[in-house]
Design a protein around this motif. Structure first.
Motif, short mmCIF file in Angstrom:
data_model
loop_
_atom_site.label_atom_id
_atom_site.label_comp_id
_atom_site.label_asym_id
_atom_site.label_seq_id
_atom_site.Cartn_x
_atom_site.Cartn_y
_atom_site.Cartn_z
N ALA A 18 0.83 -1.20 0.00
CA ALA A 18 0.00 0.00 0.00
C ALA A 18 0.87 1.26 0.00
CB ALA A 18 -0.92 0.00 1.22
N TYR A 19 1.95 1.22 0.77
CA TYR A 19 2.87 2.36 0.87
C TYR A 19 3.48 2.69 -0.49
CZ TYR A 19 7.13 4.90 2.30
OH TYR A 19 8.14 5.82 2.41
N GLU A 20 3.81 1.67 -1.27
CA GLU A 20 4.47 1.88 -2.55
C GLU A 20 3.49 2.23 -3.67
OE1 GLU A 20 7.01 -1.41 -3.43
OE2 GLU A 20 8.55 -0.70 -2.07
N CYS A 35 1.66 5.65 6.84
CA CYS A 35 2.95 5.90 7.48
C CYS A 35 2.87 5.74 8.99
CB CYS A 35 3.45 7.30 7.13
SG CYS A 35 3.91 7.49 5.40
N LYS A 36 1.74 6.17 9.56
CA LYS A 36 1.56 6.05 11.01
C LYS A 36 1.61 4.59 11.44
CE LYS A 36 -1.86 6.71 14.67
NZ LYS A 36 -3.25 7.15 14.99
N PHE A 37 0.88 3.73 10.75
CA PHE A 37 0.85 2.31 11.10
C PHE A 37 2.21 1.66 10.84
CE2 PHE A 37 -3.79 2.89 10.65
CZ PHE A 37 -4.20 2.33 11.84
N GLN A 39 5.15 3.13 10.99
CA GLN A 39 6.07 3.57 12.04
C GLN A 39 5.84 2.77 13.31
OE1 GLN A 39 5.19 7.93 11.56
NE2 GLN A 39 7.39 8.13 11.83
N GLU A 40 4.57 2.52 13.63
CA GLU A 40 4.24 1.74 14.84
C GLU A 40 4.80 0.33 14.75
OE1 GLU A 40 0.02 1.92 15.14
OE2 GLU A 40 -0.01 4.00 15.87
N LYS A 41 4.87 -0.20 13.53
CA LYS A 41 5.38 -1.57 13.34
C LYS A 41 6.88 -1.60 13.06
CE LYS A 41 0.95 -3.35 11.61
NZ LYS A 41 0.74 -4.40 12.64
N GLY A 42 7.53 -0.42 13.06
CA GLY A 42 8.97 -0.37 12.85
C GLY A 42 9.40 -0.60 11.42
N LEU A 43 8.50 -0.31 10.46
CA LEU A 43 8.82 -0.55 9.05
C LEU A 43 9.43 0.67 8.37
CD1 LEU A 43 5.61 -2.53 7.99
CD2 LEU A 43 7.86 -3.46 8.56
N THR A 49 14.78 14.11 5.23
CA THR A 49 14.44 14.12 3.80
C THR A 49 13.16 13.34 3.49
OG1 THR A 49 15.86 12.18 3.46
CG2 THR A 49 16.85 14.36 3.12
N GLY A 50 12.47 12.88 4.53
CA GLY A 50 11.24 12.12 4.30
C GLY A 50 11.28 10.79 5.02
N PHE A 51 10.41 9.87 4.60
CA PHE A 51 10.34 8.56 5.24
C PHE A 51 11.35 7.60 4.60
CE2 PHE A 51 6.08 10.26 6.10
CZ PHE A 51 6.03 10.07 7.47
N GLN A 52 11.89 6.70 5.43
CA GLN A 52 12.88 5.74 4.96
C GLN A 52 12.52 4.36 5.48
OE1 GLN A 52 16.96 6.85 5.75
NE2 GLN A 52 17.60 4.72 5.90
#
Length: 200
Positions: A18-20, A35-37, A39-43, A49-52
């Motif tokens: 879904a993220y991609e 992104c919130k979910f 981050q909670e799962k450590g992914l 510079t953004g999300f990684q």
């Protein structure tokens, strides 16, 4: 009116898909929700510079990633420590496949090199269908190079289980022994050729 899918019960792989695939410009709120979910799962972690994606995300996904560069090898680039929103360190994780491969390969090449020393005939592949047969001092040096290469691979395995913020130390150890292994390997081959080792 629904505000989009319920990501609570999504698996790691489904979240990554879904993220991609999400249209981030047309659905910014939905993207932030994903992104919130994640981050909670450590992914993923949020950087300047953004999300990684984290190592855990790579380990969870079996998807081909044509739009991303291949993940660098352990000694290719210095590791970048990751932290959560509260500044807590996220331990570095090495994929299980890498750990198993490194451990088995390390044991295998040491046994192979040890046997070569025992019979005083250590076969070393140089190129496709080309090998050099080392004996005496060149064989001993080649075994030392094998040990250095094993230390490099084992450093990556130990790094996974050490949860302290010190992956840079393991990176430096692995890089140091990688360079040593290459250097001693070269010396062993050159010395072997100089001493008339057989090419097979």
């Amino acid at each position: 009116m629904s505000d989009g899918p319920n990501y609570t019960n999504y698996s790691h792989l489904e979240l990554l898909e879904a993220y991609e695939s999400i249209d981030r410009e047309n659905y910014p709120e939905r993207f932030q929700k994903i992104c919130k979910f994640m981050q909670e799962k450590g992914l993923i972690v949020e950087t300047e510079t953004g999300f990684q994606l984290t190592t855990k995300a790579y380990e969870s996904s079996n998807m081909d990633r044509p739009n991303e560069e291949s993940k660098p090898s352990y000694t290719c680039l210095p590791p970048e420590p990751q932290y959560d929103d509260e500044g807590n360190y996220i331990p570095n994780e090495i994929p299980k496949k890498n750990r198993v491969t490194n451990a088995l390969f390390s044991v295998g090449i040491i046994l192979y090199g040890g046997y070569g020393l025992h019979v005083n005939e250590l076969w070393v592949p140089l190129a496709k269908r080309i090998s050099i047969v080392l004996t005496g001092i060149p064989a001993i040096l080649m075994f030392v190079a094998i040990v250095f290469a094993s230390i490099m691979m084992i450093a990556e395995v130990v790094d996974h289980y050490d949860k302290r913020d010190n992956e840079h130390t393991y990176y430096k150890v692995a890089l140091y022994f990688k360079n040593l292994a290459y250097a001693v390997f070269g010396i062993a081959v050159v010395l072997g050729l100089f001493m008339g080792s057989r090419i097979g």
